[in-house]
Scaffold this motif. Structure first.
Motif, PDB file in Angstrom:
ATOM      1  N   CYS A   1      -9.460 -10.499   3.095  1.00 61.88           N
ATOM      2  CA  CYS A   1     -10.560  -9.966   3.912  1.00 61.88           C
ATOM      3  C   CYS A   1     -10.721 -10.700   5.246  1.00 61.88           C
ATOM      4  CB  CYS A   1     -11.857 -10.074   3.114  1.00 61.88           C
ATOM      5  SG  CYS A   1     -13.268  -9.515   4.053  1.00 61.88           S
TER       6      CYS A   1
ATOM      7  N   ILE B   1     -22.413  -6.789  12.261  1.00 64.10           N
ATOM      8  CA  ILE B   1     -21.104  -6.199  12.584  1.00 64.10           C
ATOM      9  C   ILE B   1     -21.213  -5.337  13.847  1.00 64.10           C
ATOM     10  CG2 ILE B   1     -21.279  -4.170  11.034  1.00 64.10           C
ATOM     11  CD1 ILE B   1     -18.078  -6.122  11.808  1.00 64.10           C
TER      12      ILE B   1
ATOM     13  N   ALA C   1     -16.454  -1.676   6.266  1.00 59.17           N
ATOM     14  CA  ALA C   1     -16.113  -2.901   5.522  1.00 59.17           C
ATOM     15  C   ALA C   1     -17.082  -3.996   5.912  1.00 59.17           C
ATOM     16  CB  ALA C   1     -14.686  -3.335   5.832  1.00 59.17           C
TER      17      ALA C   1
ATOM     18  N   THR D   1      -8.812  -2.776  -6.360  1.00 57.50           N
ATOM     19  CA  THR D   1      -7.983  -2.218  -5.300  1.00 57.50           C
ATOM     20  C   THR D   1      -6.687  -1.767  -5.965  1.00 57.50           C
ATOM     21  OG1 THR D   1      -6.943  -2.623  -3.155  1.00 57.50           O
ATOM     22  CG2 THR D   1      -7.042  -4.487  -4.650  1.00 57.50           C
TER      23      THR D   1
ATOM     24  N   LEU E   1      -5.992  -1.718   6.594  1.00 52.92           N
ATOM     25  CA  LEU E   1      -6.206  -1.807   5.152  1.00 52.92           C
ATOM     26  C   LEU E   1      -5.148  -1.055   4.355  1.00 52.92           C
ATOM     27  CD1 LEU E   1      -8.200  -2.769   2.928  1.00 52.92           C
ATOM     28  CD2 LEU E   1      -9.321  -0.552   3.126  1.00 52.92           C
TER      29      LEU E   1
ATOM     30  N   THR F   1     -20.058  -3.758   1.875  1.00 53.88           N
ATOM     31  CA  THR F   1     -19.754  -4.807   0.907  1.00 53.88           C
ATOM     32  C   THR F   1     -20.760  -5.960   0.988  1.00 53.88           C
ATOM     33  OG1 THR F   1     -18.287  -5.620   2.597  1.00 53.88           O
ATOM     34  CG2 THR F   1     -17.269  -4.395   0.809  1.00 53.88           C
TER      35      THR F   1
ATOM     36  N   LYS G   1       0.840  -1.205   0.000  1.00 57.30           N
ATOM     37  CA  LYS G   1       0.000   0.000   0.000  1.00 57.30           C
ATOM     38  C   LYS G   1       0.868   1.246   0.000  1.00 57.30           C
ATOM     39  CE  LYS G   1      -3.837  -2.386   0.627  1.00 57.30           C
ATOM     40  NZ  LYS G   1      -5.205  -2.154   0.229  1.00 57.30           N
TER      41      LYS G   1
ATOM     42  N   HIS H   1       1.219  -3.441   9.589  1.00 59.51           N
ATOM     43  CA  HIS H   1       0.044  -4.227   9.231  1.00 59.51           C
ATOM     44  C   HIS H   1      -0.071  -5.481  10.094  1.00 59.51           C
ATOM     45  CE1 HIS H   1      -2.104  -7.383   6.982  1.00 59.51           C
ATOM     46  NE2 HIS H   1      -2.972  -6.402   6.802  1.00 59.51           N
TER      47      HIS H   1
ATOM     48  N   GLY I   1     -13.243 -10.399   7.177  1.00 63.68           N
ATOM     49  CA  GLY I   1     -14.637 -10.727   7.471  1.00 63.68           C
ATOM     50  C   GLY I   1     -15.264 -11.673   6.458  1.00 63.68           C
TER      51      GLY I   1
ATOM     52  N   ARG J   1      -3.249  -6.039  12.439  1.00 66.80           N
ATOM     53  CA  ARG J   1      -4.149  -7.113  11.996  1.00 66.80           C
ATOM     54  C   ARG J   1      -4.211  -8.237  13.028  1.00 66.80           C
ATOM     55  NH1 ARG J   1      -6.355  -9.493   6.606  1.00 66.80           N
ATOM     56  NH2 ARG J   1      -6.715 -11.619   7.240  1.00 66.80           N
TER      57      ARG J   1
ATOM     58  N   HIS K   1      -3.633  -8.904   2.973  1.00 69.11           N
ATOM     59  CA  HIS K   1      -4.832  -8.095   3.237  1.00 69.11           C
ATOM     60  C   HIS K   1      -6.126  -8.888   2.996  1.00 69.11           C
ATOM     61  CE1 HIS K   1      -2.781  -4.271   3.952  1.00 69.11           C
ATOM     62  NE2 HIS K   1      -1.944  -4.629   2.984  1.00 69.11           N
TER      63      HIS K   1
ATOM     64  N   ARG L   1      -2.168  -1.181  -5.556  1.00 60.20           N
ATOM     65  CA  ARG L   1      -0.921  -1.370  -4.832  1.00 60.20           C
ATOM     66  C   ARG L   1       0.131  -0.475  -5.462  1.00 60.20           C
ATOM     67  NH1 ARG L   1      -4.068  -3.908  -2.152  1.00 60.20           N
ATOM     68  NH2 ARG L   1      -3.836  -6.025  -1.336  1.00 60.20           N
TER      69      ARG L   1
ATOM     70  N   SER M   1     -12.878 -11.798  -4.921  1.00 56.38           N
ATOM     71  CA  SER M   1     -13.640 -10.681  -4.340  1.00 56.38           C
ATOM     72  C   SER M   1     -13.171 -10.288  -2.956  1.00 56.38           C
ATOM     73  CB  SER M   1     -15.120 -11.038  -4.248  1.00 56.38           C
ATOM     74  OG  SER M   1     -15.588 -11.428  -5.485  1.00 56.38           O
ATOM     75  N   PHE M   2     -12.637 -11.250  -2.203  1.00 56.68           N
ATOM     76  CA  PHE M   2     -12.160 -10.940  -0.855  1.00 56.68           C
ATOM     77  C   PHE M   2     -10.660 -10.640  -0.847  1.00 56.68           C
ATOM     78  CE2 PHE M   2     -15.890 -13.750   0.034  1.00 56.68           C
ATOM     79  CZ  PHE M   2     -16.664 -12.811   0.703  1.00 56.68           C
TER      80      PHE M   2
HETATM   81  C1  HEM Z   1     -19.072  -9.491   0.499  1.00 57.21           C
HETATM   82  C2  HEM Z   1     -18.471  -8.899   1.495  1.00 57.21           C
HETATM   83  C3  HEM Z   1     -17.039  -8.441   1.492  1.00 57.21           C
HETATM   84  C4  HEM Z   1     -16.173  -8.235   0.450  1.00 57.21           C
HETATM   85  C5  HEM Z   1     -16.430  -8.432  -1.034  1.00 57.21           C
HETATM   86  C6  HEM Z   1     -14.933  -7.787   1.016  1.00 57.21           C
HETATM   87  C7  HEM Z   1     -13.796  -7.513   0.268  1.00 57.21           C
HETATM   88  C8  HEM Z   1     -12.568  -7.207   0.804  1.00 57.21           C
HETATM   89  C9  HEM Z   1     -11.346  -7.042   0.036  1.00 57.21           C
HETATM   90  C10 HEM Z   1     -11.228  -7.146  -1.471  1.00 57.21           C
HETATM   91  C11 HEM Z   1     -10.356  -6.760   0.907  1.00 57.21           C
HETATM   92  C12 HEM Z   1      -8.869  -6.551   0.570  1.00 57.21           C
HETATM   93  C13 HEM Z   1      -8.600  -5.186   0.014  1.00 57.21           C
HETATM   94  C14 HEM Z   1      -7.197  -5.031  -0.487  1.00 57.21           C
HETATM   95  O1  HEM Z   1      -6.474  -6.025  -0.662  1.00 57.21           O
HETATM   96  O2  HEM Z   1      -6.804  -3.888  -0.734  1.00 57.21           O
HETATM   97  C15 HEM Z   1     -10.928  -6.721   2.224  1.00 57.21           C
HETATM   98  C16 HEM Z   1     -10.247  -6.430   3.371  1.00 57.21           C
HETATM   99  C17 HEM Z   1     -10.860  -6.305   4.575  1.00 57.21           C
HETATM  100  N1  HEM Z   1     -12.164  -6.628   4.904  1.00 57.21           N
HETATM  101 FE1  HEM Z   1     -13.569  -7.268   3.670  1.00 57.21          FE
HETATM  102  N2  HEM Z   1     -15.061  -7.707   2.365  1.00 57.21           N
HETATM  103  C18 HEM Z   1     -16.332  -8.113   2.705  1.00 57.21           C
HETATM  104  C19 HEM Z   1     -16.867  -8.211   3.972  1.00 57.21           C
HETATM  105  C20 HEM Z   1     -16.209  -7.868   5.121  1.00 57.21           C
HETATM  106  C21 HEM Z   1     -16.749  -7.949   6.447  1.00 57.21           C
HETATM  107  C22 HEM Z   1     -18.121  -8.512   6.800  1.00 57.21           C
HETATM  108  C23 HEM Z   1     -15.796  -7.461   7.280  1.00 57.21           C
HETATM  109  C24 HEM Z   1     -15.819  -7.285   8.768  1.00 57.21           C
HETATM  110  C25 HEM Z   1     -16.605  -7.869   9.544  1.00 57.21           C
HETATM  111  C26 HEM Z   1     -14.648  -7.088   6.479  1.00 57.21           C
HETATM  112  C27 HEM Z   1     -13.488  -6.578   6.973  1.00 57.21           C
HETATM  113  C28 HEM Z   1     -12.332  -6.382   6.234  1.00 57.21           C
HETATM  114  C29 HEM Z   1     -11.103  -5.886   6.805  1.00 57.21           C
HETATM  115  C30 HEM Z   1     -10.866  -5.493   8.249  1.00 57.21           C
HETATM  116  C31 HEM Z   1     -10.169  -5.840   5.759  1.00 57.21           C
HETATM  117  C32 HEM Z   1      -8.717  -5.365   5.841  1.00 57.21           C
HETATM  118  C33 HEM Z   1      -7.809  -6.549   5.984  1.00 57.21           C
HETATM  119  C34 HEM Z   1      -6.349  -6.137   5.910  1.00 57.21           C
HETATM  120  O3  HEM Z   1      -6.023  -5.080   5.383  1.00 57.21           O
HETATM  121  O4  HEM Z   1      -5.532  -6.928   6.410  1.00 57.21           O
HETATM  122  N3  HEM Z   1     -14.936  -7.352   5.168  1.00 57.21           N
HETATM  123  N4  HEM Z   1     -12.272  -7.021   2.131  1.00 57.21           N
END
Ligand code: HEM
Length: 429
Positions: free
Chosen positions: A375, A171, A264, A314, A105, A268, A77, A112, A377, A116, A373, A316, A367-368
C-alpha cells in the motif's frame, strides 16, 4: 483490490477442494460477509492453501503463505488487457473494472513499475510527515464539530461525521480536490468499490459503472483546470507527466490512478477508524489503557488491523509455469484468492488469534499487503488513525456506543455503514 473473482466451472474432488469451494460459496452470502471469521477458522482446518473444487482457483489462508504469494513475482494481477474476450464483452468499456484496470493496482511489471514510481514520488516519507500538521488541524476541527453535534447527549453517526470526513479531506488535500466537492464522494466510492467484491458473474455492476463515469468526468474536468493553472498538488503533477507525451502516463492511466487514489485513500481508512472504535467499545478496559498511555495508540491500531482488517482479501494469478506456494503448485493462469483476514487468524502464526490483544508481540498484520503492490498510503493511513484516536480519546473520555452499528454488506472492504455514538461530557481543550 480484486477486479475479478469469478467462480465458474464444475465441482471437483481434490483433497479439501469441495470444502474450500463451500467456504468460498458461504463467503459470498450476506451471513458469510457479515461474520467471515468462523468460515476462516473452517478454512484453517483444511490447511494453508487449497484447490477450490475443480475451478482454476486456489484458496490461501495461511499467514506465511499469504505473505509469500504477495511477495512472489511468479504471481501477479490478471491485467485488464488479458481478460478473456467473453469477459470483455460483459464489461462496460469506461466502467469501474476498466478504470481500476488502468490503475497501478491491477498492473504487473513493467507497467506497474512505471506508473507506481510516478505516483509514489508524491508519497515520500517527507511529504507524508509534512502533512501531519494538516491532519492535526483537520482532526481538531472534526472533533469540535462532533462536540457540537453531540451536545446534550444527542447520538452522532461516527462513520459519517468523522471516519469518512477525516480521510476524505486528507486525500483530497493531497490530490488537490477543492473542499466544496469532497462530500459527494462517499456514496460514489461505495458504489465503485462493489467491483472489488467476490462475485459469481458481472451482474449488478451498474451503480459501480455509473460512479466510475461520474468520477472520471469529475477528474477530467479537474485535470483540465490544473492544466490551465497548475498548483502544488498531485493532479497537477500527474497532468504534467501526462502532457510530457513521453509514454510515462496515458490519459486512461491518469484517470484510473486518480480514481484509485481517491477511493483507496479514504474507504479503507474510514473502515480502520470505524472498526477500531467499535473494538474499543467492545473492550473498554483496553480503551482505558490506551487513554492512559499504558498501551500505545500504534499498538492498538496494529491489533485493529490484524483483528478486523479493513481489506480482507485480494487475489493473484500465476504468471509462470512453475508457480507454487508452500509446496502447493498453481498452474499458469490459475487464480489464488489471498485471504488476508484469514491469515490474521492463523493459529500457526498468532497465539489465541481470536482474542483482541494490542499487547501481543511480533504483530505484523498484512492489511496493507506486501511486495510490489504494498500500500502506497499506509504511512498516511497510520498517521490519520494515530492522530484521530489520540484526539478522540483525549476529548471524549466517556464516549460510548449509542445504538447497535450497521455493517456494510461487503467482504473485501470490511467496515460499518453507521456507528452511532454518544460522546459524553467533553474534556476541556
Ligand atoms: C487502513 C487503510 C488502508 C488499507 C488497509 C489499505 C490496504 C491496501 C492493500 C491491501 C493494498 C494492496 C492490494 C493488493 O496487493 O492487491 C493497497 C494498495 C494500495 N493502496 Fe492502500 N490501504 C489503505 C490506505 C490507503 C491510503 C490512505 C492510500 C492513499 C492515500 C492508499 C493507496 C493505495 C494504492 C495507490 C495502492 C496500490 C499500490 C500498488 O498497486 O502498487 N491506501 N492498499
Amino acid at each position: 483490490m480484486t477486479v475479478c473473482n469469478h467462480v465458474d466451472g464444475d465441482c471437483g474432488e481434490a483433497d479439501g477442494a469441495v470444502e474450500a469451494e463451500a467456504i468460498i460459496g458461504a463467503l459470498m452470502t450476506p451471513e458469510g460477509r457479515g461474520e467471515p471469521y468462523r468460515l476462516y477458522a473452517a478454512a484453517h482446518e483444511l490447511g494453508p492453501v487449497r484447490k477450490v473444487g475443480a475451478y482454476p482457483m486456489h484458496l490461501c489462508t495461511g499467514y506465511a503463505e499469504t505473505n509469500a504469494v504477495l511477495r512472489d513475482g511468479a504471481f501477479g494481477k490478471m491485467e485488464y488487457e488479458n481478460f478473456p474476450e467473453e469477459w470483455r464483452s460483459m464489461i462496460a468499456e469506461d466502467g469501474a473494472i476498466a478504470s481500476f484496470g488502468q490503475s497501478m493496482l491491477e498492473m504487473n511489471p513493467p507497467n506497474h513499475r512505471r506508473v507506481r514510481s510516478l505516483v509514489s514520488s508524491a508519497f515520500t516519507q517527507r511529504r507524508v510527515a509534512a502533512l501531519e500538521p494538516a491532519v492535526e488541524r483537520l482532526t481538531d476541527a472534526l472533533v469540535e464539530e462532533l462536540a457540537a453535534l453531540g451536545e446534550g447527549g444527542a447520538p452522532v453517526d461516527f462513520m459519517e461525521q468523522f471516519a469518512f470526513r477525516l480521510p476524505v479531506n486528507v486525500i483530497c488535500e493531497m490530490i488537490g480536490v477543492p473542499e466544496a466537492d469532497r462530500y459527494r464522494f462517499r456514496p460514489l466510492a461505495h458504489d465503485l468499490t462493489f467491483v472489488l467484491e467476490l462475485t459469481e458473474n458481472f451482474e449488478g455492476f451498474g451503480p459501480a459503472d455509473a460512479a466510475a463515469t461520474e468520477l472520471r468526468a469529475y477528474f477530467t474536468e479537474l485535470a483540465e483546470r490544473r492544466r490551465a493553472r497548475p498548483q502544488d498538488d498531485l493532479v497537477s503533477a500527474l497532468v504534467q507527466a501526462n502532457d510530457a507525451h513521453d509514454g510515462r502516463l496515458t490519459d486512461a492511466e491518469l484517470l484510473g490512478n486518480l480514481l484509485l487514489l481517491l477511493v483507496a485513500g479514504f474507504e479503507t481508512t474510514s473502515n480502520l477508524l470505524g472498526n477500531g472504535l467499535y473494538l474499543g467499545f467492545e473492550h473498554p478496559e483496553i480503551l482505558d489503557r490506551v487513554r492512559m498511555g499504558k498501551v500505545t495508540v500504534s499498538a492498538f491500531v496494529d491489533e485493529v488491523l490484524r483483528y478486523d482488517s479493513p481489506v480482507q482479501l485480494t487475489s493473484r494469478i500465476a504468471l509462470t509455469d512453475d508457480a507454487s506456494v508452500g509446496g502447493h503448485p498453481v498452474a499458469r493462469g490459475e487464480q489464488i484468492m489471498v485471504l488476508i483476514g484469514a491469515a490474521h487468524r492463523d493459529p500457526g502464526r498468532f497465539d489465541d488469534p481470536d482474542v483482541f490483544d494490542p499487547t501481543r508481540r511480533d504483530n505484523v498484520p498484512l492489511s496493507f499487503g506486501a511486495g510490489i503492490h504494498y500500500c502506497l498510503g499506509q504511512g498516511l493511513a497510520r498517521l490519520e488513525a494515530k492522530v484521530g484516536f489520540t484526539k478522540l480519546l483525549e476529548r471524549f473520555p466517556a464516549m460510548e456506543l449509542a445504538a447497535p452499528p450497521e455493517r456494510r454488506d461487503r467482504l473485501v472492504l470490511r467496515g460499518y455503514e453507521t456507528l452511532p455514538i454518544r460522546l459524553g461530557p467533553a474534556a476541556r481543550r
